[in-house]
Enzyme design. Structure first.
Site, mmCIF file in Angstrom:
data_model
loop_
_atom_site.group_PDB
_atom_site.id
_atom_site.type_symbol
_atom_site.label_atom_id
_atom_site.label_comp_id
_atom_site.label_asym_id
_atom_site.label_seq_id
_atom_site.Cartn_x
_atom_site.Cartn_y
_atom_site.Cartn_z
ATOM 1 N N GLY A 17 -2.350 1.420 5.124
ATOM 2 C CA GLY A 17 -2.072 2.787 4.689
ATOM 3 C C GLY A 17 -0.608 3.111 4.487
ATOM 4 N N ASN A 19 1.179 2.822 1.798
ATOM 5 C CA ASN A 19 1.374 3.545 0.531
ATOM 6 C C ASN A 19 0.908 4.994 0.650
ATOM 7 O OD1 ASN A 19 2.469 1.857 -1.835
ATOM 8 N ND2 ASN A 19 1.064 0.449 -0.804
ATOM 9 N N ASN A 114 -3.984 2.678 -9.702
ATOM 10 C CA ASN A 114 -3.947 1.670 -8.637
ATOM 11 C C ASN A 114 -2.542 1.101 -8.512
ATOM 12 O OD1 ASN A 114 -4.982 -0.341 -6.761
ATOM 13 N ND2 ASN A 114 -4.851 -1.835 -8.422
ATOM 14 N N HIS A 116 -0.615 -2.357 -7.507
ATOM 15 C CA HIS A 116 -0.926 -3.782 -7.344
ATOM 16 C C HIS A 116 0.372 -4.553 -7.092
ATOM 17 C CE1 HIS A 116 -3.245 -7.448 -7.744
ATOM 18 N NE2 HIS A 116 -2.226 -7.935 -8.440
HETATM 19 C C1 GAR Z 1 -0.348 -3.119 -1.097
HETATM 20 O O1 GAR Z 1 0.617 -4.136 -1.158
HETATM 21 C C2 GAR Z 1 -1.081 -2.996 -2.408
HETATM 22 O O2 GAR Z 1 -0.289 -3.282 -3.508
HETATM 23 C C3 GAR Z 1 -2.169 -4.039 -2.231
HETATM 24 O O3 GAR Z 1 -2.581 -3.891 -0.908
HETATM 25 C C4 GAR Z 1 -1.467 -3.473 -0.116
HETATM 26 C C5 GAR Z 1 -1.899 -2.258 0.693
HETATM 27 O O4 GAR Z 1 -0.914 -1.898 1.608
HETATM 28 N N1 GAR Z 1 -3.232 -3.810 -3.164
HETATM 29 C C6 GAR Z 1 -3.878 -4.802 -3.770
HETATM 30 O O5 GAR Z 1 -3.656 -5.983 -3.582
HETATM 31 C C7 GAR Z 1 -4.952 -4.338 -4.732
HETATM 32 N N2 GAR Z 1 -5.374 -5.398 -5.579
HETATM 33 P P1 GAR Z 1 -1.001 -0.534 2.414
HETATM 34 O O6 GAR Z 1 -2.407 -0.432 2.992
HETATM 35 O O7 GAR Z 1 0.032 -0.675 3.480
HETATM 36 O O8 GAR Z 1 -0.701 0.592 1.457
#
Ligand code: GAR
Length: 202
Positions: A17, A19, A114, A116
């Site tokens: 979480g 982001n 999204n 990525h």
């Molecule tokens: C982030 O690095 C995001 O870019 C990636 O998961 C992580 C979530 O971090 N998303 C993907 O790989 C989607 N294909 P968070 O839970 O700390 O925000």
């Protein structure tokens, strides 16, 4: 002061979480005219849900289904109904690790974005930073894109480059990508909230 009402956000995540926290912090700092209406996870024990509850946001977790990579259509319909009931205008996938299917796409056409962790179209899918490290290239980065039926394949809104350093491990590289994610995702949402990015209708 903005004359527009705050953009109503629905946030979906499966993990830590960070982001979501970046978005919430940017709103609280007065640098993003938006409101988090609901935080949803496909995993009942995901840290993002606890963080959201601690901050007083409404949360919902999906009933447990039979697949790891997607939701059953009836569960995704429930998820979309939660977002509709919360009057969400923009759906933000912030570390949401399921493939999005028709029930959600049809409920919010062109209104799902999204983040990525690569410079798409390079390295779609899981653990994109590890893919970049294995490819022995000089740089990777992060991308915010519209979500469509192709995994990590919707039109690109914005990207930030991140150099790959000689002594990088998967962890150090992902950590540096995340620093940029935490700036890029709120910045894109701000541009949408200001009408500077027109929501994709496709
Ligand atoms: C982030 O690095 C995001 O870019 C990636 O998961 C992580 C979530 O971090 N998303 C993907 O790989 C989607 N294909 P968070 O839970 O700390 O925000």
């Amino acid at each position: 002061m903005s004359l527009r009402p705050p953009l109503k956000l629905g946030i979906l995540g499966s993990g830590r979480g960070s982001n979501f926290i970046a978005i919430s912090d940017t709103i609280h700092a007065g640098r993003l005219n938006a409101s988090v209406e609901i935080v949803i996870s496909d995993l009942a024990d995901a840290p993002i849900l606890q963080l959201a509850q601690q901050r007083g946001y409404k949360t919902w977790s999906c009933p447990k289904g039979n697949f790891k990579t997607k939701l059953e259509p009836e569960i995704e319909e429930q998820l979309a109904a939660q977002l509709k009931a919360a009057n969400c205008e923009l759906i933000v996938l912030a570390g949401y690790m399921r493939v999005v299917k028709t029930p959600l796409l049809a409920a919010f056409p062109g209104r799902i974005i999204n983040i990525h962790p690569s410079l798409l179209p390079a390295f779609p899918g899981l653990n994109a930073w590890e893919q970049a490290l294995t490819a022995c290239i000089a740089q990777t980065g992060c991308t915010v894109h519209f979500v469509n039926e192709v995994v990590d394949g919707g039109s690109i809104i914005a990207q930030t480059k991140v150099p790959i350093l000689p002594d990088d491990t998967a962890e150090t590289l992902h950590a540096r990508i995340q620093v940029e994610e935490h700036k890029l995702l709120p910045a894109v949402i701000r541009q949408i909230s200001e009408g500077k990015i027109v929501l994709d209708r496709h």
